[in-house]
Design a protein around this motif. Structure first.
Motif, mmCIF file in Angstrom:
data_model
loop_
_atom_site.group_PDB
_atom_site.id
_atom_site.type_symbol
_atom_site.label_atom_id
_atom_site.label_comp_id
_atom_site.label_asym_id
_atom_site.label_seq_id
_atom_site.Cartn_x
_atom_site.Cartn_y
_atom_site.Cartn_z
ATOM 1 N N ALA A 1 11.123 9.259 -3.587
ATOM 2 C CA ALA A 1 10.539 9.720 -4.577
ATOM 3 C C ALA A 1 10.729 9.544 -6.040
ATOM 4 O O ALA A 1 10.639 10.570 -6.954
ATOM 5 N N TYR A 2 11.014 8.334 -6.209
ATOM 6 C CA TYR A 2 11.444 7.855 -7.788
ATOM 7 C C TYR A 2 10.085 7.484 -8.456
ATOM 8 O O TYR A 2 9.202 7.314 -8.046
ATOM 9 N N LYS A 3 10.415 7.950 -9.731
ATOM 10 C CA LYS A 3 9.341 7.793 -10.564
ATOM 11 C C LYS A 3 9.348 6.401 -11.432
ATOM 12 O O LYS A 3 8.378 6.039 -11.984
ATOM 13 N N ALA B 1 4.122 6.228 2.599
ATOM 14 C CA ALA B 1 4.208 7.660 2.830
ATOM 15 C C ALA B 1 3.795 7.992 4.075
ATOM 16 O O ALA B 1 4.309 8.797 4.838
ATOM 17 N N GLU B 2 2.782 7.103 5.010
ATOM 18 C CA GLU B 2 2.643 7.380 6.233
ATOM 19 C C GLU B 2 3.743 7.263 7.319
ATOM 20 O O GLU B 2 3.932 8.056 7.966
ATOM 21 N N VAL B 3 4.370 6.108 7.111
ATOM 22 C CA VAL B 3 5.475 5.702 7.975
ATOM 23 C C VAL B 3 6.789 6.680 7.701
ATOM 24 O O VAL B 3 7.423 6.955 8.628
ATOM 25 N N GLU B 4 6.858 7.157 6.499
ATOM 26 C CA GLU B 4 7.987 8.067 6.264
ATOM 27 C C GLU B 4 7.696 9.414 7.171
ATOM 28 O O GLU B 4 8.745 9.870 7.562
ATOM 29 N N ALA B 5 6.503 9.862 7.382
ATOM 30 C CA ALA B 5 6.263 11.338 7.819
ATOM 31 C C ALA B 5 6.059 10.971 9.330
ATOM 32 O O ALA B 5 6.277 11.951 10.037
ATOM 33 N N ARG C 1 12.626 3.730 8.241
ATOM 34 C CA ARG C 1 11.400 3.619 8.618
ATOM 35 C C ARG C 1 10.574 2.467 7.527
ATOM 36 O O ARG C 1 9.939 1.493 7.841
ATOM 37 N N ALA C 2 10.431 3.163 6.245
ATOM 38 C CA ALA C 2 9.915 2.753 5.214
ATOM 39 C C ALA C 2 10.430 0.998 4.911
ATOM 40 O O ALA C 2 9.849 0.164 4.780
ATOM 41 N N MET C 3 11.735 1.068 4.896
ATOM 42 C CA MET C 3 12.505 -0.276 4.630
ATOM 43 C C MET C 3 12.342 -1.166 5.544
ATOM 44 O O MET C 3 12.265 -2.502 5.762
ATOM 45 N N GLY C 4 12.005 -0.729 7.006
ATOM 46 C CA GLY C 4 11.715 -1.591 8.194
ATOM 47 C C GLY C 4 10.219 -2.231 7.939
ATOM 48 O O GLY C 4 10.246 -3.522 8.066
ATOM 49 N N ASP D 1 0.922 -1.052 -0.186
ATOM 50 C CA ASP D 1 0.016 0.063 0.206
ATOM 51 C C ASP D 1 1.084 1.101 0.002
ATOM 52 O O ASP D 1 1.543 1.551 1.067
ATOM 53 N N PRO D 2 1.103 2.037 -0.948
ATOM 54 C CA PRO D 2 1.840 2.981 -1.113
ATOM 55 C C PRO D 2 1.416 4.178 0.097
ATOM 56 O O PRO D 2 2.330 4.910 0.421
ATOM 57 N N ARG D 3 0.321 4.185 0.550
ATOM 58 C CA ARG D 3 -0.386 5.334 1.408
ATOM 59 C C ARG D 3 0.500 4.972 2.576
ATOM 60 O O ARG D 3 0.794 5.877 3.247
#
Length: 198
Positions: A151-153, A31-35, A106-109, A26-28
């Motif tokens: 933020a890669y495309k 994004a959520e855990v990054e913030a 965090r995202a990688m965790g 889930d991309p959201r």
């Protein structure tokens, strides 16, 4: 009436809820855990749970080997994320890349969430298949996490950024696990320590 059957938003913020969302790519969630700086504890817990799920499948291994695998998983997670940060944010950024190491960590965790399925490897006949599926799933989740955190495309850039550090981190984890368990002569007949994906 349909609202009655929807999961409450709070359920998606629990450790289990976030693990399910991470495993679903889930991309959201990423994004959520990054913030969310407070989610670092959950990220570390997921890394440990995934490592434990793999290590528990070696019932003949002493506690020291299992503990060494958990320690190696945490160190490997941190090192892998740091190398990814250096390569992806400093050497090969895209124009829109604005990376933060903590957010990437965090995202990688959370990308380790699919690794918990290794618990199913407790059935010897399923172990090889379960570990293979878990490895591929974690790799896909890691690429997803890296793509969003940096933020890669392009998925291809995220794959490329992950490839070399992954090999290096696996060698480091194996070397650490080997040094903790000692020489092969002192542990004859015992299974090899599990290699844990960061």
């Amino acid at each position: 009436m349909s609202d009655f059957f929807e999961r409450p938003p709070a359920a998606d913020q629990t450790l289990i809820g976030r693990m399910i969302r991470a495993a679903r790519l889930d991309p959201r969630l990423y994004a959520e855990v990054e913030a969310d700086e407070a989610s670092i504890g959950q990220a570390a817990s997921i890394v440990l749970l995934a490592a434990f799920a793999g290590g528990i499948n070696y019932p003949g291994a002493p506690f020291l080997i299992l503990f060494g695998g958990l320690l190696a998983a945490l160190v490997g997670w941190f090192l892998f994320a740091y190398v990814i940060y250096l390569i992806g944010a400093k050497l090969l950024p895209e124009p829109q890349t604005k990376a933060n190491f903590g957010a990437l960590l965090r995202a990688m965790g959370f990308a380790n969430a699919p690794g918990v399925v290794k618990l199913l490897g407790i059935v010897p006949e399923l172990r090889a298949l379960v570990f293979f599926v878990a490895m591929v799933w974690v790799l896909v989740a890691t690429v997803t996490a890296v793509r969003h955190a940096l933020a890669y495309k392009s998925n291809w850039r995220a794959i490329g950024v992950c490839a070399i550090p992954l090999l290096v981190s696996q060698l480091l984890i194996f070397a650490m696990a080997s040094s903790i368990t000692g020489s092969p002569d002192t542990h004859q007949g015992m299974p090899e320590p599990p290699v844990v994906l960061p």
